[in-house]
Design a protein around this motif. Structure first.
Motif, PDB file in Angstrom:
ATOM      1  N   PHE A 208       0.823  -1.204   0.000  1.00 48.60           N
ATOM      2  CA  PHE A 208       0.000   0.000   0.000  1.00 48.60           C
ATOM      3  C   PHE A 208       0.863   1.263   0.000  1.00 48.60           C
ATOM      4  O   PHE A 208       0.534   2.249  -0.655  1.00 48.60           O
ATOM      5  N   LEU A 209       1.981   1.217   0.713  1.00 50.43           N
ATOM      6  CA  LEU A 209       2.885   2.368   0.724  1.00 50.43           C
ATOM      7  C   LEU A 209       3.472   2.613  -0.665  1.00 50.43           C
ATOM      8  O   LEU A 209       3.496   3.743  -1.158  1.00 50.43           O
ATOM      9  N   ALA A 210       3.936   1.545  -1.298  1.00 48.59           N
ATOM     10  CA  ALA A 210       4.544   1.673  -2.625  1.00 48.59           C
ATOM     11  C   ALA A 210       3.504   2.057  -3.674  1.00 48.59           C
ATOM     12  O   ALA A 210       3.791   2.842  -4.585  1.00 48.59           O
ATOM     13  N   SER A 211       2.292   1.519  -3.549  1.00 44.90           N
ATOM     14  CA  SER A 211       1.248   1.805  -4.539  1.00 44.90           C
ATOM     15  C   SER A 211       0.878   3.275  -4.555  1.00 44.90           C
ATOM     16  O   SER A 211       0.531   3.824  -5.607  1.00 44.90           O
ATOM     17  N   GLU A 212       0.931   3.927  -3.402  1.00 41.52           N
ATOM     18  CA  GLU A 212       0.622   5.357  -3.344  1.00 41.52           C
ATOM     19  C   GLU A 212       1.515   6.140  -4.298  1.00 41.52           C
ATOM     20  O   GLU A 212       1.072   7.060  -4.980  1.00 41.52           O
ATOM     21  N   PHE A 213       2.784   5.757  -4.338  1.00 41.47           N
ATOM     22  CA  PHE A 213       3.747   6.421  -5.221  1.00 41.47           C
ATOM     23  C   PHE A 213       3.381   6.186  -6.688  1.00 41.47           C
ATOM     24  O   PHE A 213       3.337   7.118  -7.494  1.00 41.47           O
ATOM     25  N   PHE A 214       3.083   4.933  -7.044  1.00 39.85           N
ATOM     26  CA  PHE A 214       2.742   4.595  -8.429  1.00 39.85           C
ATOM     27  C   PHE A 214       1.445   5.284  -8.871  1.00 39.85           C
ATOM     28  O   PHE A 214       1.343   5.768 -10.001  1.00 39.85           O
ATOM     29  N   ILE A 215       0.454   5.299  -7.987  1.00 46.66           N
ATOM     30  CA  ILE A 215      -0.829   5.929  -8.319  1.00 46.66           C
ATOM     31  C   ILE A 215      -0.642   7.432  -8.470  1.00 46.66           C
ATOM     32  O   ILE A 215      -1.168   8.046  -9.411  1.00 46.66           O
ATOM     33  N   HIS A 216       0.100   8.033  -7.544  1.00 46.38           N
ATOM     34  CA  HIS A 216       0.339   9.481  -7.598  1.00 46.38           C
ATOM     35  C   HIS A 216       0.961   9.889  -8.932  1.00 46.38           C
ATOM     36  O   HIS A 216       0.553  10.885  -9.539  1.00 46.38           O
ATOM     37  N   ASN A 217       1.939   9.113  -9.394  1.00 40.69           N
ATOM     38  CA  ASN A 217       2.647   9.450 -10.632  1.00 40.69           C
ATOM     39  C   ASN A 217       1.780   9.309 -11.877  1.00 40.69           C
ATOM     40  O   ASN A 217       2.132   9.857 -12.931  1.00 40.69           O
ATOM     41  N   ARG A 218       0.664   8.582 -11.773  1.00 42.09           N
ATOM     42  CA  ARG A 218      -0.175   8.343 -12.942  1.00 42.09           C
ATOM     43  C   ARG A 218      -1.530   9.026 -12.843  1.00 42.09           C
ATOM     44  O   ARG A 218      -2.350   8.890 -13.750  1.00 42.09           O
ATOM     45  N   THR A 219      -1.765   9.761 -11.778  1.00 37.97           N
ATOM     46  CA  THR A 219      -3.091  10.342 -11.561  1.00 37.97           C
ATOM     47  C   THR A 219      -3.458  11.372 -12.621  1.00 37.97           C
ATOM     48  O   THR A 219      -4.554  11.318 -13.203  1.00 37.97           O
ATOM     49  N   VAL A 220      -2.580  12.325 -12.899  1.00 39.91           N
ATOM     50  CA  VAL A 220      -2.915  13.395 -13.843  1.00 39.91           C
ATOM     51  C   VAL A 220      -3.179  12.832 -15.233  1.00 39.91           C
ATOM     52  O   VAL A 220      -4.195  13.154 -15.863  1.00 39.91           O
ATOM     53  N   ASP A 221      -2.289  11.979 -15.730  1.00 43.71           N
ATOM     54  CA  ASP A 221      -2.490  11.396 -17.064  1.00 43.71           C
ATOM     55  C   ASP A 221      -3.697  10.470 -17.080  1.00 43.71           C
ATOM     56  O   ASP A 221      -4.464  10.449 -18.047  1.00 43.71           O
ATOM     57  N   GLY A 222      -3.878   9.707 -16.005  1.00 45.25           N
ATOM     58  CA  GLY A 222      -5.014   8.789 -15.940  1.00 45.25           C
ATOM     59  C   GLY A 222      -6.340   9.502 -15.874  1.00 45.25           C
ATOM     60  O   GLY A 222      -7.353   9.001 -16.367  1.00 45.25           O
ATOM     61  N   ALA A 223      -6.345  10.704 -15.279  1.00 39.46           N
ATOM     62  CA  ALA A 223      -7.587  11.459 -15.133  1.00 39.46           C
ATOM     63  C   ALA A 223      -7.823  12.431 -16.283  1.00 39.46           C
ATOM     64  O   ALA A 223      -8.821  13.150 -16.289  1.00 39.46           O
ATOM     65  N   ARG A 224      -6.935  12.455 -17.269  1.00 42.82           N
ATOM     66  CA  ARG A 224      -7.025  13.453 -18.336  1.00 42.82           C
ATOM     67  C   ARG A 224      -8.352  13.383 -19.081  1.00 42.82           C
ATOM     68  O   ARG A 224      -8.915  14.416 -19.466  1.00 42.82           O
ATOM     69  N   HIS A 225      -8.894  12.188 -19.282  1.00 43.39           N
ATOM     70  CA  HIS A 225     -10.155  12.035 -20.001  1.00 43.39           C
ATOM     71  C   HIS A 225     -11.290  12.774 -19.295  1.00 43.39           C
ATOM     72  O   HIS A 225     -11.990  13.602 -19.886  1.00 43.39           O
ATOM     73  N   ILE A 226     -11.472  12.497 -18.012  1.00 44.31           N
ATOM     74  CA  ILE A 226     -12.574  13.127 -17.280  1.00 44.31           C
ATOM     75  C   ILE A 226     -12.316  14.619 -17.082  1.00 44.31           C
ATOM     76  O   ILE A 226     -13.249  15.435 -17.132  1.00 44.31           O
ATOM     77  N   LEU A 227     -11.066  15.015 -16.907  1.00 47.67           N
ATOM     78  CA  LEU A 227     -10.754  16.435 -16.735  1.00 47.67           C
ATOM     79  C   LEU A 227     -11.021  17.222 -18.016  1.00 47.67           C
ATOM     80  O   LEU A 227     -11.517  18.350 -17.973  1.00 47.67           O
ATOM     81  N   ASP A 228     -10.698  16.619 -19.161  1.00 44.09           N
ATOM     82  CA  ASP A 228     -10.974  17.280 -20.447  1.00 44.09           C
ATOM     83  C   ASP A 228     -12.468  17.490 -20.649  1.00 44.09           C
ATOM     84  O   ASP A 228     -12.910  18.538 -21.132  1.00 44.09           O
ATOM     85  N   ILE A 229     -13.257  16.459 -20.306  1.00 40.48           N
ATOM     86  CA  ILE A 229     -14.709  16.567 -20.449  1.00 40.48           C
ATOM     87  C   ILE A 229     -15.257  17.655 -19.527  1.00 40.48           C
ATOM     88  O   ILE A 229     -16.050  18.499 -19.936  1.00 40.48           O
ATOM     89  N   MET A 230     -14.795  17.669 -18.292  1.00 36.32           N
ATOM     90  CA  MET A 230     -15.311  18.627 -17.321  1.00 36.32           C
ATOM     91  C   MET A 230     -14.864  20.058 -17.620  1.00 36.32           C
ATOM     92  O   MET A 230     -15.503  21.014 -17.167  1.00 36.32           O
ATOM     93  N   SER A 231     -13.804  20.206 -18.395  1.00 42.05           N
ATOM     94  CA  SER A 231     -13.319  21.547 -18.757  1.00 42.05           C
ATOM     95  C   SER A 231     -14.247  22.251 -19.744  1.00 42.05           C
ATOM     96  O   SER A 231     -14.107  23.451 -19.984  1.00 42.05           O
ATOM     97  N   ALA A 232     -15.204  21.496 -20.287  1.00 41.52           N
ATOM     98  CA  ALA A 232     -16.113  22.069 -21.289  1.00 41.52           C
ATOM     99  C   ALA A 232     -17.056  23.108 -20.689  1.00 41.52           C
ATOM    100  O   ALA A 232     -17.598  23.942 -21.404  1.00 41.52           O
TER     101      ALA A 232
END
Length: 290
Positions: A208-232
């Motif tokens: 769980f400690l290590a996964s936090e690092f991996f998830i953090h590093n991929r959050t912005v790119d992983g969320a780009r789809h929903i963020l682009d839609i919401m930016s409308a």
């Protein structure tokens, strides 16, 4: 079995609605990729009236399955990643009929990944990753270690798929063979979780400690789809997000993803008045810095 199936796929190939015919043979006895059948006959059709039509055949000790799949249904599976074995059928099956190179073009699309398609897939995997990670961590905090372990393995699987998609490839059934080459650190984390001789509590704590690092590093790119839609537009109600055509694909994971992105500072809460002067509506907006 192939000789038995030949008249069947020849008849199907003669239909103007048939886009492609693919035959996949089992690689080993009880091969799960072919659902334990000796052969899979995949027929892709432009007729969307019946998304899936299946028949089973037998001859002697052999058995085969025919799946007639509409193009619309096939593309939905490929986008959502809900039928990963279909990717294997497309890439490893023998093409017997290919109208206007439909199958070959589809395979090229999967290899190259249209950027929008990759963003959707990354968003869906991130939402599944966040849910399984949070559920696993919750079980861990309550010292329900076996339930936590189950969710930890699931979350690492979604993390692995996210890493594969991020690299521009399509996750196959053999996800961990792919990840071992693409991202050895994630593979090592998975290996330590399932193979380490440490007590299960210690293994889960490190995971769980290590996964936090991996998830953090991929959050912005992983969320780009929903963020682009919401930016409308400036702000959204949760109902509007649920009803958006593309965000419907997130299903039950949409709200947990929204809250996760609020915690990460990528989405902010917008309060609006309600009929009750003491209660506000809770709407959502993409943070301007995004």
């Amino acid at each position: 079995m192939e000789q038995i199936l030949r008249p069947i796929y020849q008849e199907r190939a003669s239909s103007p609605e048939t886009l492609g015919v693919i035959l996949l043979e089992k690689r080993t006895d009880g091969d799960p990729v072919t659902d334990t059948f000796d052969e899979i006959l995949l027929i892709i059709t432009s007729n969307n009236d019946i998304p899936i039509y299946t028949k089973h055949y037998t001859e002697g000790t052999g058995k085969a399955a025919m799946h007639v799949i509409s193009e619309k249904q096939l593309r939905k599976w490929l986008l959502l990643g809900t039928k990963r074995k279909v990717v294997d059928w497309l890439f490893y099956g023998k093409i017997y009929f290919d109208r206007n190179e439909f199958v070959e073009k589809l395979k090229e699309e999967l290899k190259e990944y249209p950027f929008h398609g990759r963003r959707v897939k990354m968003g869906l995997e991130l939402s599944k990753l966040v849910r399984t990670y949070m559920e696993g961590k919750s079980f861990f905090d309550r010292k329900d270690f076996m339930d936590s372990y189950h969710h930890a393995v699931q979350s690492l699987h979604h993390l692995a798929r996210l890493a594969i998609i991020e690299s521009g490839l399509s996750p196959e059934v053999t996800v961990w063979s792919q990840v071992k080459k693409l991202d050895p650190a994630i593979y090592k984390l998975y290996e330590e979780l399932i193979l380490s001789e440490e007590p299960i509590e210690k293994r889960l704590e490190l995971m769980f400690l290590a996964s936090e690092f991996f998830i953090h590093n991929r959050t912005v790119d992983g969320a780009r789809h929903i963020l682009d839609i919401m930016s409308a537009k400036s702000n959204w109600t949760i109902q509007e997000l649920h009803e958006h055509e593309e965000l419907r694909m997130y299903s039950i994971n949409l709200e947990v993803l929204i809250e996760f992105l609020v915690d990460k500072g990528l989405i902010e809460i917008v309060k609006s008045e309600s009929k009750n002067e003491f209660v506000f509506h809770r709407d959502y907006s993409v943070k301007l810095s995004q």
